[in-house]
Design an enzyme around this catalytic site. Structure first.
Site: not given
Ligand code: FAD
Ligand code: SIN
Length: 554
Positions: A227, A248, A294
């Site tokens: 979004d 991944h 990856r």
């Molecule tokens: P997010 O954490 O995705 O937060 C986005 C927020 O915006 C959410 O609250 C969502 O609801 C809100 N939002 C979205 N659209 C709207 C809207 N239209 N209106 C209002 N609110 C909205 N990274 C690492 O460094 N280490 C890890 O171990 C790791 N493991 C991962 C495992 C998984 C399963 C996943 C999916 C990702 C992982 N990553 C990891 C990547 C990392 O978690 C993310 O890139 C990071 O957390 C993104 O954080 P953010 O705050 O930018 O967004």
């Molecule tokens: C994982 O734990 O495999 C994801 C870690 C990451 O995206 O940084």
């Protein structure tokens, strides 16, 4: 999709005013809120609940150079190596060095992380780094969000609105109309309790996370429909590196189970990949076997799936003691158990899925975008810190560092803004997204979402080529037309409809950018241009709502 802004009708919108508006409750948004609240009144809105975000599901850990035998220089080097020549050196240096105090303060605030000592635990880092990873078993994200949320809820001048869906950015009419200038941002239009509202702000921070849900196979939760990318693009923001989507290698492939990641830490602990024929195959593809980067592992799995005609491969960790497995991977153990799988005795069916967007809204290291008053941080933003491929565990670090920067800078900007925004504001509503004022049939909308996902998976995922990319572009154009023709029976599906428009917008950005980059680099692999071309392509691709991709220098 044509971009034609519309004037916001104040009679149709009730409104809310704040100094700093933060959109998103992942690590970036929460950390930004804490920083901004030191100087300003803050409103933090989130699409569903405070805990629902990519951050919450993060498993592996946070990379940070907090170790005697690790250094800032080594972390910078590894990040830039993974980024395949496209990292912004200044942005990386800031992330790595400011990451140390950001993680230290998280520990101070009560994060109960485990310390992984000098262990080569992660695939991409295994060969050359002994970086410390802070993690909490496989629940790093939960621990991080719990600590940040608690702190946000205990801060008086942060007002939280859950179930508040941001639609479009509000900009000022004077500079936006028909001029190169895209003006100043004054908040967003949003849906709260099925009602359209204006949330007006002196400064706005987009922290809306990723877009994994535009693909059918993904590690991302439902909220990740892109979004923020789409809203920023509609408002005229510069978008960069949109061709670089990280896949991944191991997402769970189990009937009835939700999208779920099997952390690469499982391979880091010795997990082996096996085809349906019972053969280990990674040695064929890379000297590091299961610990290859990856993109290499994802492509290898995809090839094996094609060779065997089977829709997944298997991950085997059964040679480790059951007690160790359940203790080290409690979330993975519990989740798979729920679907009848005991990972200490059963093989885990896995296949690659969309995981992380390296590109996004172009920002400088102060998190400023080209729209005045709009800041972006976390996965939705692109400082260039990840280049063409992200190093494992660097995203949470980025969120903490650039989230804090965004909060401080937005609050400073808000303090010098006039208390009242201009009377007339525009949102970035596109012609085909007269949202949320039309009601659409939900089955038709879901069918369009599925069609977007299918065509992206087919042609714009792990392996791409020119013909497929052009086909997807044509299909996305057709879907855009179909969306305009969706039957308008009275079903309350406004949010789904807006998400679909957003998905179409980001699908177009990814596809156009992937078509423009006629080489392979990092996470972008073109079968018709399989090598990295440092002569012509040591550059970035920028895309805006009103023009085709433009190639820019680093
Ligand atoms: P997010 O954490 O995705 O937060 C986005 C927020 O915006 C959410 O609250 C969502 O609801 C809100 N939002 C979205 N659209 C709207 C809207 N239209 N209106 C209002 N609110 C909205 N990274 C690492 O460094 N280490 C890890 O171990 C790791 N493991 C991962 C495992 C998984 C399963 C996943 C999916 C990702 C992982 N990553 C990891 C990547 C990392 O978690 C993310 O890139 C990071 O957390 C993104 O954080 P953010 O705050 O930018 O967004
Ligand atoms: C994982 O734990 O495999 C994801 C870690 C990451 O995206 O940084």
């Amino acid at each position: 999709m044509e971009n034609s802004t519309s004037e916001v009708n104040s009679e149709r919108h009730s409104s809310w005013d704040t100094d700093v508006l933060i959109i998103g409750s992942g690590a970036a948004g929460l950390r930004a809120a804490l920083a901004a609240s030191k100087h300003a009144n803050v409103t933090l809105i989130t699409k569903t609940t405070l805990t629902e975000s990519n951050t919450h599901y993060a498993q592996g850990g946070i990379a940070v150079a907090m170790n005697l035998d690790d250094t800032i220089a080594l972390h910078i080097k590894d990040t830039c190596t993974a980024g395949a020549g496209l990292c912004d050196a200044k942005a990386v240096e800031i992330m790595v060095s400011e990451g140390i105090p950001r993680v230290a303060e998280l520990l101070d605030w009560g994060a109960n992380f485990d310390w992984e000592g000098a262990l080569p635990r992660f695939t991409q880092e295994a060969a050359h780094s002994r970086r410390r990873i802070v993690h909490k078993g496989d629940a790093t994200g939960r621990e991080t969000t719990d600590v940040l949320i608690q702190r946000v809820l205990n801060t008086e001048n942060i007002h939280v609105l859950q179930n508040t869906f941001a639609i479009d950015l509000l900009t000022d009419a004077e500079t936006a109309k028909g001029s190169e200038e895209i003006g100043t941002c004054y908040g967003v239009t949003a849906i709260v309790d099925e009602e359209a509202v204006c949330i007006r702000a002196r400064a706005t921070i987009l922290a809306t996370g990723g877009l994994g849900r535009v693909y059918p196979c993904t590690s991302n939760p439902k909220v990740a429909t892109g979004d923020g990318f789409a809203a920023a693009w509609r408002a005229g923001c510069e978008m960069v590196d949109m061709e670089f989507v990280q896949f991944h290698p191991t997402t769970l492939y189990l009937d009835g189970a939700p999208n779920f990641l099997i952390s690469e830490a499982v391979r880091g602990e010795g997990g082996q990949l096996i085809s349906i024929r019972g053969e280990r195959f990674m040695e064929k593809y890379h000297e590091k076997g299961e610990l290859a980067p990856r993109d290499v592992v994802s492509r290898a799995i995809q090839i094996e799936m094609e060779l065997t005609g089977f829709p997944c491969v298997y991950l085997d960790i059964t040679h480790k003691p059951a007690e160790f497995i359940h203790e080290r991977f409690p979330t993975i153990s519990d989740t798979t158990k729920h679907y009848g799988l005991d990972i200490s005795v059963d093989l885990i069916p896995v296949r690659p899925g969309a995981h992380f967007m390296m590109g996004g809204i172009r920002t400088n290291t102060d998190t400023e975008t080209n729209l005045k008053g709009l800041y972006a941080c976390g996965e939705v933003a692109c400082t260039g810190v990840h280049g063409a491929n992200r190093l494992a565990s660097n995203s949470l670090l980025e969120c903490l560092v650039y989230g804090a920067r965004a909060g401080t800078n937005a609050a400073t900007f808000a303090s010098i803004q006039p208390s009242h925004p201009p009377d007339i504001l525009l949102d970035g509503n596109t012609e085909s997204s007269q949202i949320p004022y039309i009601e659409a049939d939900s089955a038709s909308i879901e069918a369009i979402k599925d069609a977007i996902r299918e065509t992206l998976w087919e042609n714009v995922s792990i392996e791409r080529n020119g013909e497929g990319l052009r086909q997807t572009l044509a299909e996305l154009q057709d879907l855009t037309t179909n969306l305009g023709e969706v039957p308008t029976t009275p079903v309350p599906s406004d949010i789904t409809l807006i998400e679909t428009v957003n998905m179409l917008n980001v699908a177009l950005m990814i596809t156009e950018s992937a078509l423009a980059r006629t080489e392979s680099r990092g996470a972008h692999y073109r079968a018709d241009f399989p090598t990295q071309d440092n002569t012509d392509w040591h550059r970035r691709i920028l895309i805006k709502s009103d023009n085709l991709p433009e190639v820019i220098s680093l």
